[in-house]
Design an enzyme around this catalytic site. Structure first.
Site, PDB file in Angstrom:
ATOM      1  N   ASP A  67     -21.246 -17.176 -27.751  1.00  9.19           N
ATOM      2  CA  ASP A  67     -22.300 -17.914 -28.453  1.00  9.19           C
ATOM      3  C   ASP A  67     -21.614 -19.004 -29.267  1.00  9.19           C
ATOM      4  OD1 ASP A  67     -24.153 -18.839 -30.318  1.00  9.19           O
ATOM      5  OD2 ASP A  67     -25.129 -16.893 -30.516  1.00  9.19           O
ATOM      6  N   TYR A 157     -36.250 -29.698 -33.112  1.00  9.34           N
ATOM      7  CA  TYR A 157     -35.529 -30.262 -31.956  1.00  9.34           C
ATOM      8  C   TYR A 157     -35.348 -31.774 -32.129  1.00  9.34           C
ATOM      9  CZ  TYR A 157     -34.348 -30.990 -26.989  1.00  9.34           C
ATOM     10  OH  TYR A 157     -33.720 -31.317 -25.807  1.00  9.34           O
TER      11      TYR A 157
HETATM   12  N1  LIG Z   1     -34.288 -30.108 -19.512  1.00 15.48           N
HETATM   13  C1  LIG Z   1     -34.741 -31.166 -20.160  1.00 15.48           C
HETATM   14  O1  LIG Z   1     -35.842 -31.676 -19.870  1.00 15.48           O
HETATM   15  C2  LIG Z   1     -33.902 -31.780 -21.261  1.00 15.48           C
HETATM   16  C3  LIG Z   1     -34.311 -33.017 -21.799  1.00 15.48           C
HETATM   17  C4  LIG Z   1     -33.553 -33.598 -22.802  1.00 15.48           C
HETATM   18  C5  LIG Z   1     -32.423 -32.977 -23.278  1.00 15.48           C
HETATM   19  N2  LIG Z   1     -32.049 -31.773 -22.743  1.00 15.48           N
HETATM   20  C6  LIG Z   1     -30.853 -31.145 -23.290  1.00 15.48           C
HETATM   21  O2  LIG Z   1     -29.952 -30.843 -22.253  1.00 15.48           O
HETATM   22  C7  LIG Z   1     -29.125 -29.752 -22.643  1.00 15.48           C
HETATM   23  C8  LIG Z   1     -29.078 -28.720 -21.523  1.00 15.48           C
HETATM   24  O3  LIG Z   1     -30.372 -28.184 -21.364  1.00 15.48           O
HETATM   25  P1  LIG Z   1     -30.936 -27.656 -19.970  1.00 15.48           P
HETATM   26  O4  LIG Z   1     -32.247 -28.311 -19.786  1.00 15.48           O
HETATM   27  O5  LIG Z   1     -29.908 -27.751 -18.917  1.00 15.48           O
HETATM   28  O6  LIG Z   1     -31.251 -26.138 -20.384  1.00 15.48           O
HETATM   29  P2  LIG Z   1     -30.942 -24.720 -19.725  1.00 15.48           P
HETATM   30  O7  LIG Z   1     -31.681 -23.749 -20.583  1.00 15.48           O
HETATM   31  O8  LIG Z   1     -31.218 -24.732 -18.267  1.00 15.48           O
HETATM   32  O9  LIG Z   1     -29.364 -24.552 -19.964  1.00 15.48           O
HETATM   33  C9  LIG Z   1     -28.832 -24.425 -21.255  1.00 15.48           C
HETATM   34  C10 LIG Z   1     -27.721 -23.389 -21.249  1.00 15.48           C
HETATM   35  O10 LIG Z   1     -27.185 -23.305 -22.579  1.00 15.48           O
HETATM   36  C11 LIG Z   1     -26.912 -21.964 -22.867  1.00 15.48           C
HETATM   37  N3  LIG Z   1     -26.924 -21.723 -24.305  1.00 15.48           N
HETATM   38  C12 LIG Z   1     -27.993 -21.753 -25.136  1.00 15.48           C
HETATM   39  N4  LIG Z   1     -27.622 -21.417 -26.367  1.00 15.48           N
HETATM   40  C13 LIG Z   1     -26.288 -21.171 -26.317  1.00 15.48           C
HETATM   41  C14 LIG Z   1     -25.350 -20.765 -27.290  1.00 15.48           C
HETATM   42  N5  LIG Z   1     -25.691 -20.518 -28.560  1.00 15.48           N
HETATM   43  N6  LIG Z   1     -24.057 -20.602 -26.917  1.00 15.48           N
HETATM   44  C15 LIG Z   1     -23.688 -20.830 -25.620  1.00 15.48           C
HETATM   45  N7  LIG Z   1     -24.551 -21.202 -24.668  1.00 15.48           N
HETATM   46  C16 LIG Z   1     -25.841 -21.377 -25.009  1.00 15.48           C
HETATM   47  C17 LIG Z   1     -28.034 -21.186 -22.168  1.00 15.48           C
HETATM   48  O11 LIG Z   1     -27.660 -19.823 -21.946  1.00 15.48           O
HETATM   49  C18 LIG Z   1     -28.213 -21.981 -20.884  1.00 15.48           C
HETATM   50  O12 LIG Z   1     -27.460 -21.421 -19.812  1.00 15.48           O
HETATM   51  C19 LIG Z   1     -29.721 -29.238 -23.954  1.00 15.48           C
HETATM   52  O13 LIG Z   1     -28.949 -29.734 -25.049  1.00 15.48           O
HETATM   53  C20 LIG Z   1     -31.102 -29.824 -23.972  1.00 15.48           C
HETATM   54  O14 LIG Z   1     -31.593 -29.980 -25.282  1.00 15.48           O
HETATM   55  C21 LIG Z   1     -32.750 -31.164 -21.757  1.00 15.48           C
END
Ligand SMILES: NC(=O)c1ccc[n+]([C@@H]2O[C@H](COP(=O)([O-])OP(=O)(O)OC[C@H]3O[C@@H](n4cnc5c(N)ncnc54)[C@H](O)[C@@H]3O)[C@@H](O)[C@H]2O)c1
Length: 253
Positions: A67, A157
Site C-alpha cells: 500500500d 478527487y
Molecule cells: N479511469 C479513468 O477514467 C481515469 C481518468 C482520469 C484519471 N485517472 C487516474 O488514472 C490512475 C489509474 O487509474 P485506473 O483508472 O487505471 O484505475 P484502476 O482502479 O483500474 O487501477 C488502479 C490501481 O491502483 C491500485 N491502488 C489503489 N490504491 C493503491 C494503494 N494505496 N497502493 C498501491 N496500489 C493502489 C489498485 O489496486 C489498482 O490496481 C489513477 O490515478 C486515476 O485517478 C483515471
C-alpha cells in the site's frame, strides 16, 4: 486504436510503476516490459500482480505488493530498484464517489488525499536522490481532467488532482536543472477498473448532465500508456513541467 511499440527503448532501464495491477498502470507496465525495461510493479492487490506476473513471465518484472500510503511499503518499492531508477510513473489512484463538499466525510477525504497525493510526494521524495545522483530521470504523475476543471468528480478527487498539477510543476522547477524531468498527464475517461460510483443525489443532478454531453468517448488504457511511456523515454528529452491532457479533446471543451 492501436499503438506502435518502440522495441528496446527502455533496454537497461529500471522504472517504477504504481497501480501496476490494473488499468493505466497495468498497460504502462506491459508496454515498458515490451520495450525492454525492467519494471518494479507496485500495487496493493496481490491477485492482480500475480496475474500480471503470470502473463508477462519475465524476470524483468519485479512485483511488489504494498500500500503506497504506508512508509514501509514505499521503502520496499524503492529497495526493489536496487539503487537505480530511470523512471517513476505515479499512477495508483482512487476516486471519491463524486461527493460534493457539504457531503464529503473525513475518511473519504483523507484516503483520497493519501493515495492520490501524499503517497506520490513520498515515493517521489524517496526516488529523487537516486535520480539527482545519476543526473538523469523522468517522473510522470497522473492527474486527471478533474485536475483541470471542477466538473469531473467530487471535491476530494478534484482537489487531489489539482494538487498533483502543483506538485508536478514545483518538482519540475526545482529538479529539471539536475537532469530530472517531471510531467503530468490528465486523462479523460478511460476504460479501467476504477470505482466511479455516485453516492450523492445532488452530484447526480448537478454533474450528471455535464458528463453526458461534454465528454468524449472513453479511451483504452493502452492509449494512456503510449503517452506515459513517451514522457518516460528520451523521446521527450526536452519536456518538463508539462501538464498534458490525454482526453480525446475534453480539455478543449
Ligand atoms: N479511469 C479513468 O477514467 C481515469 C481518468 C482520469 C484519471 N485517472 C487516474 O488514472 C490512475 C489509474 O487509474 P485506473 O483508472 O487505471 O484505475 P484502476 O482502479 O483500474 O487501477 C488502479 C490501481 O491502483 C491500485 N491502488 C489503489 N490504491 C493503491 C494503494 N494505496 N497502493 C498501491 N496500489 C493502489 C489498485 O489496486 C489498482 O490496481 C489513477 O490515478 C486515476 O485517478 C483515471
Amino acid at each position: 486504436m492501436t499503438t506502435t511499440l518502440t522495441p528496446e527503448r527502455f533496454a537497461g532501464r529500471t522504472l517504477i510503476v504504481t497501480g501496476a495491477g490494473s488499468g493505466i498502470g497495468r498497460a504502462t507496465t506491459v508496454r515498458l516490459i515490451a520495450e525492454g525495461g525492467r519494471v518494479i510493479a507496485a500495487d496493493v492487490s496481490e491477485p492482480r500482480l500475480q496475474d500480471l506476473s503470470r502473463e508477462l513471465a519475465t524476470d524483468r518484472l519485479v512485483a511488489v505488493v504494498g500500500d503506497i500510503t504506508l512508509a514501509d511499503d514505499v521503502e520496499r518499492v524503492v529497495s526493489a530498484a536496487a539503487g537505480r531508477v530511470d523512471g517513476l510513473a505515479n499512477i495508483a489512484g482512487i476516486m471519491d464517489d463524486f461527493l460534493p463538499l457539504a457531503e464529503v466525510d473525513d475518511a473519504t477525504w483523507e484516503r483520497v488525499m493519501d493515495v492520490n497525493l501524499t503517497s506520490m510526494m513520498r515515493l517521489t521524495r524517496a526516488v529523487l536522490p537516486l535520480m539527482i545522483t545519476a543526473g538523469r530521470g523522468s517522473i510522470v504523475n497522473i492527474s486527471s481532467e478533474a485536475g483541470l476543471r471542477g466538473s469531473a468528480a467530487g471535491v476530494a478527487y478534484t482537489t487531489s488532482k489539482h494538487a498533483v498539477v502543483g506538485l508536478t510543476r514545483s518538482t519540475a522547477f526545482y529538479y529539471t536543472p539536475k537532469g530530472v524531468r517531471v510531467n503530468a498527464i490528465a486523462p479523460g475517461g478511460v476504460k479501467t477498473n476504477i470505482v466511479a460510483t455516485f453516492r450523492s443525489p445532488w452530484a447526480t443532478e448537478r454533474l450528471g448532465p455535464f458528463l453526458q454531453v461534454n465528454v468524449p468517448p472513453s479511451a483504452q488504457a493502452d492509449e494512456l500508456a503510449a503517452a506515459i511511456t513517451w514522457l518516460l523515454s528520451d523521446d521527450a528529452s526536452n519536456v518538463s513541467g508539462a501538464i498534458i491532457p490525454v482526453d480525446g479533446g475534453w480539455a478543449a471543451v
